[in-house]
Write an enzyme that holds these catalytic residues in place. Structure first.
Site, PDB file in Angstrom:
ATOM      1  N   THR A  60      70.377 -49.414 -15.592  1.00  0.00           N
ATOM      2  CA  THR A  60      69.621 -48.662 -16.026  1.00  0.00           C
ATOM      3  C   THR A  60      69.979 -46.795 -15.697  1.00  0.00           C
ATOM      4  OG1 THR A  60      67.728 -47.723 -14.735  1.00  0.00           O
ATOM      5  CG2 THR A  60      68.567 -49.205 -13.481  1.00  0.00           C
ATOM      6  N   GLU A 113      64.485 -51.618 -13.229  1.00  0.00           N
ATOM      7  CA  GLU A 113      64.246 -53.116 -12.434  1.00  0.00           C
ATOM      8  C   GLU A 113      62.954 -54.060 -11.596  1.00  0.00           C
ATOM      9  OE1 GLU A 113      65.198 -50.066 -12.332  1.00  0.00           O
ATOM     10  OE2 GLU A 113      66.532 -48.802 -10.755  1.00  0.00           O
ATOM     11  N   LYS A 142      63.225 -37.071 -17.655  1.00  0.00           N
ATOM     12  CA  LYS A 142      62.919 -38.267 -18.826  1.00  0.00           C
ATOM     13  C   LYS A 142      62.176 -38.105 -20.013  1.00  0.00           C
ATOM     14  CE  LYS A 142      62.401 -43.233 -19.054  1.00  0.00           C
ATOM     15  NZ  LYS A 142      61.694 -44.708 -18.154  1.00  0.00           N
ATOM     16  N   TRP A 154      67.034 -41.507 -20.281  1.00  0.00           N
ATOM     17  CA  TRP A 154      66.973 -40.379 -19.148  1.00  0.00           C
ATOM     18  C   TRP A 154      68.352 -39.607 -18.838  1.00  0.00           C
ATOM     19  CZ3 TRP A 154      63.699 -40.899 -15.183  1.00  0.00           C
ATOM     20  CH2 TRP A 154      62.651 -41.812 -15.060  1.00  0.00           C
TER      21      TRP A 154
END
Ligand code: AMP
Length: 537
Positions: free
Chosen positions: A181, A326, A434, A439
């Site tokens: 990420t 996550e 975002k 991102w």
């Protein structure tokens, strides 16, 4: 009670044993491909055998750079069920980040879609761990490429054993998957998913008040299979015997509408940008989408107006959800409680546009300035989560200590929680923007801008955008002597070679100063409000 391991092999075997006739519909570069779970299971065994013959062993990371299609689905099961780790790589990242990720995960084999080969070629010379590239192509011949050694996916499968048996000694806590990420700054951070985490998360996707996915559904994950495992939907769908529709590469809103109509999709999932695009298409064309019983939307806040249009104009039920890489990702989902049905439509919409209540199996706490916040829908604090499908660390990364404390994951999302336990995201502590579900690091853009000789200070903030949800706007203070001389265009040209096109700020505003906190940090919240006013002028 018995202590039987929760492994993905049982998910695969269930589809094979109980749902051999159910279908996977996949849109590939050459058209619509259909096969049954019986065929899928056989090909999955073949792929595991092929990878074994290429030297893949227990615990090895196998990368995929691919769209949503049936071959990717086979990899989703073959790799974990043989004891290796399915590492899905986000193909929208820059070649530098992709290269970092592959090296950091030490991927041994990469499974690649043909159209992504050129991207990989750009960093091939820097890849240290990769022993083989496998091309997932519809064509009989391998495409021309400088990558080596290179294998043809279908050729490998033809030469393999359809009766390969998956190892029995997989521990439920063994890694099954991984995904990176984006970070506030620097390289992406890796998250490992265990077999146990994936099985339990899949159960949550099946709960009526969770994802509600069942055998009777026709599920179409639009969210990419390289983004948090397409929110885990392929895993759950195979386990439950749900018909899967995989929309393939470069789909358009029109294509999605057609797939929903022709395949009678009942549940679909994606980021708000996708659904805004679909709404536009519905206004332009005429489609029968009455099969849809749920549009799952997450990744960014779902605008209230969008939820209203889906439900009131098109009669399509909408489910707003929240999660992160996550968290596997499902953590919150916005479903009304039975006694809230009697509220008036606007009140109900207000509640349903929140990110929702906690999915069973997880725990939350919200930490404000003075400890846990009141459940009053007003006091703000950072959302922390824990549970069996929440990561406990970043993979071999010292940034673990920034987000994980005392057995909790601190999400970096600032939220309120109301009397009924509905959580609403109001801000982010992480300096990330975002855009269309992907991102952009404001810090990386700021650092790049501040490396320009004319720039004294630069701060990049997100502004709401009708199509992309958020877009970056840069605020720049020029050094004396450059004021009135250096232009927006100069700075844009300076940024272009350093970033992907969609990272470039939509506008650059020249300011006299950037508002700061008492300790000299950029006051992003104030700046955001200032910029928003400026943009609306
Ligand atoms: P990712 O790890 O890329 O899936 O991004 C996770 C982050 O996306 C969260 O920490 C939130 O900041 C944001 N996010 C996810 N779902 C939502 C949502 N429904 N509303 C607002 N922000 C969201």
């Amino acid at each position: 009670m018995m202590q039987t391991p929760l492994t993905m092999t049982q998910m695969m075997k269930r589809a094979e044993m109980f749902f051999p006739k159910k279908q996977v519909v996949s849109r590939t570069a050459s058209g619509i491909h259909r096969f049954s779970y019986k065929q899928m299971a056989e090909r999955t065994r073949r792929l595991a055998d092929s990878l074994t013959k290429l030297g893949v062993e227990k615990g090895d990371r196998i990368g995929t750079l691919a769209w949503n299609h049936h071959r990717h689905l086979e990899a989703y099961f073959a790799i974990p069920c043989m004891g290796a780790v399915l590492h899905t790589i986000n193909i929208r990242l820059s070649p530098q980040h992709i290269c970092y990720i592959i090296n950091h995960a030490e991927d041994k084999v990469l499974l690649v879609d043909p159209d992504i080969l050129p991207l990989l070629e750009k960093c091939a010379s820097e890849l240290h761990s990769v022993k083989a590239f496998i091309v997932m192509t519809d064509d009989k011949e391998l495409p021309e490429t400088t990558l080596s050694p290179i294998y043809h996916y279908e050729q490998l499968l033809t030469e393999s054993d359809p009766n390969y048996s998956f190892p029995e000694d997989i521990n439920e806590n063994d890694p099954a998957g991984m995904c990176y990420t984006s970070a506030t700054t620097g390289n992406p951070k890796g998250v490992i998913y265990t077999h146990r985490g994936i099985v339990l998360h899949s159960l949550a996707l099946g709960l009526a008040d969770g994802g509600g996915i069942s055998e009777r559904d026709v599920a179409m994950p639009v969210v990419p299979m390289f983004h948090v495992n397409a929110w885990g939907i392929p895993f759950a769908a195979v386990w439950f015997g749900t018909t899967l529709v995989l929309p393939g590469p470069y789909f358009t809103p029109k294509l999605l509408a057609e797939l929903i109509e022709t395949e009678k999709v009942t549940i679909t999932a994606g980021v708000p940008t996708i659904w805004l695009g679909l709404l536009k298409e519905l206004e332009a064309g005429s489609y029968d989408l009455t099969s849809l019983r749920a549009v799952l939307c997450g990744g960014s806040a779902a605008p209230k107006g969008m939820i209203k249009t889906f439900e009131q104009k098109y009669n399509i039920p909408f489910k707003h959800a929240y999660g992160m890489t996550e968290t596997s990702p499902l953590a919150l989902i916005s479903t009304l409680k039975s006694y809230q049905d009697k509220l008036d439509p606007e009140e109900k919409l207000e509640i349903r546009s929140k990110q929702g209540t906690l999915v069973p199996g997880l725990e939350l706490k919200i930490i404000g300035k003075d400890g846990e916040v009141a459940w009053d829908g007003k006091e703000m604090g950072e959302l922390a989560l824990r549970g069996p499908w929440i990561a406990s660390e970043y993979y071999k990364d010292e940034r673990t200590q920034d987000a994980f404390h005392d057995g909790w994951l601190y999400t970096g999302d600032v939220v309120t929680i109301d009397e009924e336990g509905f959580v609403k995201i109001v801000d982010r502590t992480k300096d990330l923007i975002k855009s269309g579900g992907e991102w952009i690091s404001s810090v990386d853009l700021e650092n790049a801008l501040m490396a320009h000789e004319a720039v004294f200070e630069a701060a990049v903030v997100a502004v709401p955008d009708a199509q992309w949800q958020e877009r970056p706007i840069a605020c720049v203070v020029l050094k004396e002597g450059f004021k009135g001389k250096t232009t927006k265009e100069d700075l844009v040209e300076f940024l272009k070679p350093q970033f992907a096109k969609w990272w470039i700020p939509d506008d650059i505003l020249f300011l006299e100063e950037i508002p700061k906190t008492s300790v000299g940090k950029f006051l992003k919240r104030t700046l955001r409000e200032q910029v928003q006013k400026e943009v609306q002028k």
